[in-house]
Design a protein around this motif. Structure first.
Motif, short mmCIF file in Angstrom:
data_model
loop_
_atom_site.label_atom_id
_atom_site.label_comp_id
_atom_site.label_asym_id
_atom_site.label_seq_id
_atom_site.Cartn_x
_atom_site.Cartn_y
_atom_site.Cartn_z
N ASP A 16 0.64 -0.97 -0.25
CA ASP A 16 -0.10 -0.01 -0.21
C ASP A 16 1.13 1.07 0.40
N THR A 17 1.17 1.93 -1.25
CA THR A 17 1.97 2.78 -1.25
C THR A 17 1.55 3.28 -2.00
N GLN A 89 5.96 -3.60 4.18
CA GLN A 89 5.31 -2.75 4.16
C GLN A 89 6.31 -1.82 5.28
N VAL A 90 6.13 -1.82 6.00
CA VAL A 90 7.25 -0.86 7.03
C VAL A 90 8.22 -0.43 6.49
N ASP A 93 6.47 2.23 4.29
CA ASP A 93 6.28 2.82 4.68
C ASP A 93 7.23 4.17 5.46
N ARG A 96 8.43 6.40 2.23
CA ARG A 96 7.37 7.60 1.60
C ARG A 96 7.20 8.87 2.42
N ALA A 97 7.83 8.35 3.98
CA ALA A 97 7.58 9.26 5.14
C ALA A 97 9.16 10.47 5.01
N VAL A 222 4.73 8.00 12.85
CA VAL A 222 3.60 7.59 11.19
C VAL A 222 3.53 6.42 11.17
N ARG A 223 3.77 4.87 12.16
CA ARG A 223 3.30 3.19 12.30
C ARG A 223 4.45 3.16 12.94
N GLU A 339 -0.59 8.23 15.63
CA GLU A 339 -0.34 9.84 14.17
C GLU A 339 -0.70 10.54 15.38
#
Length: 365
Positions: A16-17, A89-90, A93, A96-97, A222-223, A339
């Motif tokens: 998911d990105t 996924q980590v 994420d 992306r951050a 962020v996560r 978050e």
């Protein structure tokens, strides 16, 4: 015969990105970077690829982290993970951050297998650069061999280029963000880092910090995540809290241990309880084994939250009272997500401060 490239395509499709990050993952099949020796069960026995190729492949292409070293490359009575290929996924994420893009100069702390650095190299392109710092010489040697064609530099110590790096991503958790990390990027640049109050904490949520002109950095979490801790910041692990101690009290929390765990509240409670180490364990309960939430402090205060919501504990600090107050505050505020919490660090002045609107400010010493 298993088609490794098809498995990698399926892994990439699950991310998911952004399309750019997904394309960068597609450039670098995971099996090219994971070493032949892995630990399918992080604390169990290792698996060599030649011994069971199908199982090795199933581990590599699970949508999960893969432990690639234990005990810092040595041996011990229990295998403690010390290097890994992070959860895809980590990784996505965190990248992306950091807002990594073409032409950026990126500093990575913790090369590991080299997979993350390779993905970063695709994102920055030929006009950018990736420098990756790895403290373990054996891990670094493996990564260099896999990264030869990417242009990534794997080093033991990184020199800051003129103007600094455009982004810093750490793949190990820290309790104190080093001053040199903040100095290696310009004001406004991102530092994406897993953080916990100490290396004894199991949860290491990822914060996306921005450097400020006073030498501090701040930003939102962020996560949630669980990363291995920076080897230079490890402290001796304390005994499991409460072992051999008779409970001094028994009270009741309006939440069971299972609810605290399954509702993913422990990380937020950790941020709201300075000096307290929460964790998850197992203890005999009503003729079976139940999950408990255990809390411990440096002064040997302790508490267990049991599957029926009972809390037992002892010591100088009233950990039940502190936990109940934090839980009530979190619940009354509508259980804001992770978050909503932010981290502020100022290495020069020893500041490690967590904030959450309408909840409070907590100083972690």
């Amino acid at each position: 015969m298993t088609d490794l490239y098809d498995l990698h395509a399926r892994l990439v499709a699950r991310l998911d990105t952004t399309e750019a990050i997904r394309a960068a993952f597609a450039d670098h099949p995971r099996h090219r970077y994971v070493p032949d020796l892995i630990w399918p069960d992080a604390n169990g026995l290792p698996l060599r690829r030649t011994a069971d190729p199908e199982r090795w492949v199933s581990c590599v292409y699970a949508f999960a982290p893969v432990t690639t070293q234990a005990n810092d490359g040595g041996s011990g009575p229990v295998n403690t993970p010390s290097s890994s290929s992070s959860h895809p996924q980590v990784m996505a994420d965190m990248i992306r951050a950091a807002r990594v893009g073409p032409g950026d100069r990126v500093l990575e702390i913790g090369t590991g297998t080299g997979w993350n650095a390779a993905i970063l190299s695709s994102l920055v392109g030929p006009t950018g650069s990736v420098t990756s710092v790895e403290i373990d010489p054996d891990v670094a040697a493996h990564a260099r061999g896999r990264l030869d064609a990417t242009g990534v530099r794997v080093v033991h110590d990184a020199e800051t280029p003129e103007g600094g790096y455009d982004a810093l991503i750490a793949t190990c958790a820290v309790s104190r963000v080093p001053e040199e990390w903040i100095e290696s990027v310009p004001v406004g640049a991102p530092i994406v880092v897993p953080w916990a109050p100490s290396s004894e904490h199991e949860s290491t949520p990822v914060a996306a910090l921005r450097v400020r002109d006073d030498g501090s950095a701040c930003g939102a979490f962020v996560r949630d995540a669980v990363f291995m801790h920076d080897r230079t910041q490890r402290v001796s692990e304390s005994p499991f809290p409460g072992i051999g101690a008779e409970p001094e009290y028994q009270r009741c929390l309006p939440a069971t241990s299972d609810a605290l765990i399954d509702d993913r509240l422990l990380t937020r409670l950790m941020l709201m309880l300075p000096g307290v180490r929460p964790g998850v364990g197992a203890r005999p309960f009503e003729g079976d084994i139940g999950r408990i939430v255990h809390l411990g402090t440096a002064d040997a205060s302790w508490a267990y939250v049991w599957p029926d919501g009972t809390v037992t504990g002892g010591g100088e600090r009233d950990l039940f009272g502190e936990l109940a107050a934090a839980y009530d505050a979190l619940t009354e505020a509508g259980r804001p997500p992770l978050e909503a919490f932010s981290l502020e660090v100022d290495p020069k002045n020893g500041v490690r401060r967590v904030r959450a609107p309408d909840l409070g400010v907590w100083e972690h010493r």
